[in-house]
Design an enzyme around this catalytic site. Sequence first.
Site, PDB file in Angstrom:
ATOM      1  CG  ASP A   1      -1.838   1.114   1.363  1.00 59.58           C
ATOM      2  OD1 ASP A   1      -2.249   1.653   0.315  1.00 59.58           O
ATOM      3  OD2 ASP A   1      -2.183   1.479   2.497  1.00 59.58           O
TER       4      ASP A   1
ATOM      5  CG  ASP B   1      -2.488   2.155   6.657  1.00 60.47           C
ATOM      6  OD1 ASP B   1      -2.815   1.858   5.491  1.00 60.47           O
ATOM      7  OD2 ASP B   1      -2.724   3.269   7.159  1.00 60.47           O
TER       8      ASP B   1
END
Length: 211
Positions: free
Chosen positions: A8, A172
């Site tokens: 990410d 996350d």
Amino acid sequence: MIRNIVLDLGGVLFTLDREEALRRFSALGVPDVEKMLDPYLQSGYFLQVEDGRMTEPEFRAALSRSAGRELSYEEIAHAYFGFLREVDAYKFDFVDEELSDYRIFILSNTNPYVMDFCESDRFLPNGRTLSSYCVKKFASCEMGMVKPDRRIFETMLREGDMKPEETLFLDDGPANVAMAAEFGIHTYCPKNGEDWREPVRKLLAELNARG
């Protein structure tokens, strides 16, 4: 054996600062930014530009209407960059130096402003772009879908020619890693801005030892 690592952007390769982004968009006169700028999944116009339903000019026009004045590309980009407290250059060095034997991919809920920045020579001190670090980047605004939608993972696996059991995903967002795990993808969920290098070294050693 792990062959693919999917990263990410926000919270993993970038340290995020939501409060600064809120401050900048509020300063532009954009109402209700507190509601629309969620740490993991945006809403309103911000979601529509991230999932591709709005183009950048359409998004800029919509924000201009809500702010009651014409907003420039540069003003909106500056506000979005409030999110980017830091582009963690040392993590890109880690990817380049220690993860060079793996196929690296990016999967991010993001927008055209951040994508343009990532592909510019302003992105990192060494002048390299995001694309130079990965086999392929999967950006929500270009794919027409956002995490944790199942379809974005299906598309990523198919277009990246990845097997779930050979793939490690860092994100996350707890909902995002939970969805990836449903496909059998190995996951690690760092906190925003965490130095995840050592945990990932250990996890890769453990996963690869299984054969």
